[in-house]
Design a protein around this motif. Structure first.
Motif, mmCIF file in Angstrom:
data_model
loop_
_atom_site.group_PDB
_atom_site.id
_atom_site.type_symbol
_atom_site.label_atom_id
_atom_site.label_comp_id
_atom_site.label_asym_id
_atom_site.label_seq_id
_atom_site.Cartn_x
_atom_site.Cartn_y
_atom_site.Cartn_z
ATOM 1 N N LYS A 1 -11.343 70.896 55.462
ATOM 2 C CA LYS A 1 -11.955 69.867 56.303
ATOM 3 C C LYS A 1 -10.925 68.701 56.662
ATOM 4 O O LYS A 1 -11.167 67.546 57.493
ATOM 5 C CB LYS A 1 -13.292 69.428 56.223
ATOM 6 N N ARG B 1 -12.812 76.521 63.135
ATOM 7 C CA ARG B 1 -14.356 76.085 62.658
ATOM 8 C C ARG B 1 -14.912 76.716 61.464
ATOM 9 O O ARG B 1 -15.916 76.439 60.837
ATOM 10 C CB ARG B 1 -15.170 76.629 63.791
ATOM 11 N N TYR C 1 -16.588 74.936 58.564
ATOM 12 C CA TYR C 1 -17.830 74.312 58.898
ATOM 13 C C TYR C 1 -18.965 75.173 58.817
ATOM 14 O O TYR C 1 -20.065 74.835 59.161
ATOM 15 C CB TYR C 1 -17.580 73.403 60.196
ATOM 16 N N GLN D 1 -10.220 72.542 63.669
ATOM 17 C CA GLN D 1 -10.383 72.289 62.271
ATOM 18 C C GLN D 1 -10.912 70.723 62.002
ATOM 19 O O GLN D 1 -11.405 70.368 60.825
ATOM 20 C CB GLN D 1 -9.299 72.913 61.327
#
Ligand SMILES: Nc1ncnc2c1ncn2[C@@H]1O[C@H](COP(=O)(O)OP(=O)(O)O)[C@@H](O)[C@H]1O
Ligand SMILES: [Mg+2]
Length: 275
Positions: A76, A101, A104, A155
């Motif tokens: 992240k 992604r 997450y 990201q």
């Protein structure tokens, strides 16, 4: 957040590949890494990304060693676009960006409309919205490279690491891609081959030679004829413009390594550099 290497070392096959490198990546800067093939740029970037653990020394994110952060937390904060990033999967351009992604998502955080919006924004940012439905293998090298950056932007990192992002791109796409990256206002570390692109886009440049960091400073401080001769074995003239910018004019080429283009007039430094 600052990313820093403290006395970072990497060995492979009994050889020291990165030797005792210490540097701070400043928040918001565009830091270039230059150096000849095999000088350790990729190995250093792999350590900065947390993919490779240093054999000695430490990489810090702020004041925390990155080996103490879990993979997901690190993803992240730091996104890496590798030198030979490819996929053999039969996926669309949009699906390639959706992969950004991954850190997450989880059992309790499924894909949501917020993820869709972030992917839409990333596709628009790299000018790939109109090709979102196209299959990966039908895209050009430049389009694929833009998608790699799009995936990294999805990201939502603080720090973007790019290993030779302009490889295989024509000159317009090289400039376009570096400009696009700079406009993100992220912290960027990019291994670059073209010294003039490094001069144009970087706030600071780190110079690698034989696994060591041999210079670190602004383009004007670092891109001197002496440094380029010493590190690359090439004779250049450096022209300075008004706003601190500089332009490198190559005087000789090492294309004919060890062959007939070298004469007794060839400067000793070039002969030494290619021998
Ligand atoms: N896993 C590995 N095993 C053996 N040698 C490696 C490995 N990774 C890198 N090297 C060697 O380390 C040197 C530096 O590589 P690299 O970091 O890729 O440099 P650069 O990106 O500057 O071209 C090269 O000589 C390369 O062959
Ligand atoms: Mg490399």
């Amino acid at each position: 957040m600052t990313l820093s290497a403290r006395n970072a070392c990497w060995n492979a096959g009994g050889e020291a590949i990165v030797r005792d490198v210490s540097l701070d990546v400043r928040s918001g800067e565009f830091l270039g890494i230059i150096g000849p093939n095999g000088s350790g740029k990729t190995s250093l970037m792999m350590m900065l990304s947390g993919i490779r653990k240093p054999k000695a020394g430490e990489i810090f994110m702020g004041d925390r060693p990155i080996r103490s952060l879990d993979r997901r937390a690190l993803s992240k904060s730091v996104a890496l676009v590798e030198q030979q990033a490819e996929t053999g999967e039969r996926i669309t351009a949009r699906q390639a960006v959706e992969l950004g992604r991954t850190p997450y998502l989880g059992a309790f955080t499924p894909w949501s409309s917020a993820d869709d919006a972030i992917v839409d924004a990333a596709l628009a940012n790299v000018d790939m919205t109109h090709l979102a439905g196209r299959l990966w293998h039908t895209l050009s090298g430049g389009e694929r490279q833009r998608l790699h950056i799009g995936r990294a932007l999805a990201q939502q990192p603080e720090i973007l690491l790019l290993d030779e992002p302009t490889n295989h791109l024509d000159i317009a796409h090289q400039i376009g891609l570096l400009d696009l990256v700079r406009r993100q206002r992220l912290t960027v570390v990019a291994a670059l081959h073209d010294l003039n692109h490094a001069a144009m886009f970087c706030d600071r440049i780190a110079v690698m030679k034989g696994g060591r960091l041999v210079a670190l400073g602004t383009p004007r401080e670092v891109l001197t004829a002496e440094c380029i001769r010493d590190v690359f074995g090439v004779e250049v003239e450096v022209e300075h413009g008004g706003g601190g910018d500089c332009f490198i004019r190559y005087r000789a080429t090492t294309m004919g390594r060890g062959s007939s283009w070298m004469t007794d007039e060839t400067p000793k430094a070039i002969r030494a550099g290619v021998s």
